[in-house]
Design an enzyme around this catalytic site. Structure first.
Site, short mmCIF file in Angstrom:
data_model
loop_
_atom_site.label_atom_id
_atom_site.label_comp_id
_atom_site.label_asym_id
_atom_site.label_seq_id
_atom_site.Cartn_x
_atom_site.Cartn_y
_atom_site.Cartn_z
N HIS A 1 17.86 -17.31 58.27
CA HIS A 1 16.78 -17.07 56.63
C HIS A 1 17.63 -17.90 55.77
CE1 HIS A 1 14.56 -14.28 59.16
NE2 HIS A 1 15.61 -14.20 59.73
N GLU B 1 15.54 -17.77 63.79
CA GLU B 1 14.32 -16.96 63.42
C GLU B 1 13.77 -17.78 61.63
OE1 GLU B 1 15.87 -12.95 62.79
OE2 GLU B 1 16.48 -13.20 64.05
N GLU C 1 23.10 -8.67 64.53
CA GLU C 1 23.79 -8.77 62.61
C GLU C 1 24.60 -7.64 63.03
OE1 GLU C 1 20.45 -7.31 60.78
OE2 GLU C 1 19.24 -9.12 61.20
C1 XIL Z 1 11.54 -8.35 60.57
C2 XIL Z 1 10.58 -8.46 60.77
O1 XIL Z 1 9.72 -10.00 60.88
C3 XIL Z 1 9.93 -7.59 60.40
O2 XIL Z 1 8.16 -7.45 60.21
C4 XIL Z 1 10.01 -5.89 60.02
O3 XIL Z 1 9.46 -5.13 59.58
C5 XIL Z 1 11.75 -6.32 59.91
O4 XIL Z 1 11.87 -7.07 60.83
N1 XIL Z 1 16.62 -10.12 61.89
C6 XIL Z 1 15.68 -10.25 62.49
C7 XIL Z 1 14.68 -9.89 62.67
O5 XIL Z 1 16.85 -10.29 63.43
O6 XIL Z 1 14.08 -8.28 63.43
C8 XIL Z 1 14.05 -9.22 61.58
O7 XIL Z 1 12.66 -9.02 62.05
C9 XIL Z 1 14.32 -10.24 60.03
C10 XIL Z 1 15.63 -10.23 60.05
#
Ligand code: XIL
Length: 300
Positions: free
Chosen positions: A206, A235, A127
């Site tokens: 997402h 993810e 990110e």
């Molecule tokens: C999220 C987890 O799912 C949560 O439990 C935590 O509180 C915050 O992070 N992008 C990412 C992940 O790369 O690491 C994130 O995971 C979600 C968004």
């Protein structure tokens, strides 16, 4: 085939999930995860705050719990994540400049060395690009150490574990027409042209009403792949849980040879970081297969 992992394996791909160490005592959770998935990402346990809570003091207790559960059950592991603006321990948040740069390098060396030879792919940098129309970098303490921080992170990780694939991972780089996607694409192209070690791009994927699945997703995947990197869907979750959208995502990955695997960000809806009410995953909160599950299985 009767499981996501077996179905994905028919084309040489994997199907993974995020695993939380705190849920490994939940037998419904572990039985679904063990049955259906063959790649594991630690949801939080390998992040910077978890692995280096104090500067120079590494803690791999929970990361190793997730790693050992995965390997004991025959699964591979994606490492997540080494350099990120978020989930930094307090000591790192308060650093800047050359001391932060050195701390980032030391952190990468400490974590990658602990898992040397054991990780399929590391999300080396997570990110780092800005939302919106700039196409540029996100402001962060790491970015303020100098624009070369990303390539330094990749070179450090490569030296620490030459066997691991090294990925750049981000969200909202799914839609080919978005400036953020183009910004990351230009960075990867530049890295490949200059010999900066990068092997893969992770599309977090997402999907929600603000950043919905777009039919140009396949173009995004194939365009990154054409730069000479693997692409992984790292993810995946879809708010509302549309079975049709899940099938489109799978079809788009399968259409590109270098799209090597798909990871969903949790097992049951109740495990999702988005909250069970958004119904974003493949199993409901009771552990039942949803329509989205069947849709994915059939598409694989
Ligand atoms: C999220 C987890 O799912 C949560 O439990 C935590 O509180 C915050 O992070 N992008 C990412 C992940 O790369 O690491 C994130 O995971 C979600 C968004």
């Amino acid at each position: 085939e009767s499981t996501l992992a077996a179905a994905a394996a028919q084309s040489g791909r994997y199907f993974g999930t995020a695993i939380a160490a705190g849920k490994l005592g939940d037998s419904q959770y572990t039985s679904i995860a063990n049955r259906e998935f063959n790649m594991v990402t630690a949801e939080n346990e390998m992040k910077i705050d978890a692995t280096e809570p104090n500067r120079g003091q590494f803690n791999f207790t929970n990361g190793d719990r997730v790693y050992n559960w995965a390997v004991q059950n025959g699964k591979r592991v994606r490492g997540h994540t080494l350099a990120w603006y978020s989930q930094q321990p307090g000591w790192m948040q308060s650093l800047s400049g050359s001391s932060l740069r050195q701390a980032m390098i030391d952190h990468i060396n400490g974590v990658v060395n602990h898992y040397k030879g054991k990780i399929y792919a590391w999300d080396v940098v997570n990110e780092a690009f800005a939302d919106g129309n700039s196409g540029g970098r996100r402001d962060s303490n790491l970015q303020r150490t100098g624009n070369d921080w990303i390539e330094v992170a990749f070179r450090t990780a490569r030296a620490a574990d030459p066997a691991a694939k090294l990925c750049y991972n981000d969200y909202n780089i799914d839609n080919w027409s978005w400036a953020k996607t183009q910004g990351v694409y230009n960075m990867v192209r530049d890295f490949k042209s200059r010999g900066v070690p990068i092997d893969c791009v992770g599309l977090q994927s997402h999907f929600n009403s603000q950043s919905p699945y777009n039919s140009n997703y396949r173009t995004t995947i194939s365009s990154f792949a054409a730069l000479g990197v693997d692409v992984q869907i790292t993810e995946l979750d879809i708010q509302g849980g549309s079975a049709q959208t899940y099938a489109s995502v799978v079809n788009d990955c399968l259409a590109v040879a270098r799209c090597t695997g798909i990871t969903v960000w949790g097992v049951r809806d109740s495990d999702s970081w988005l909250g069970a009410n958004t119904s974003p995953l493949l199993f409901d909160s009771s552990g039942n297969k949803k329509a989205a599950y069947t849709s994915v299985l059939n598409a694989l």
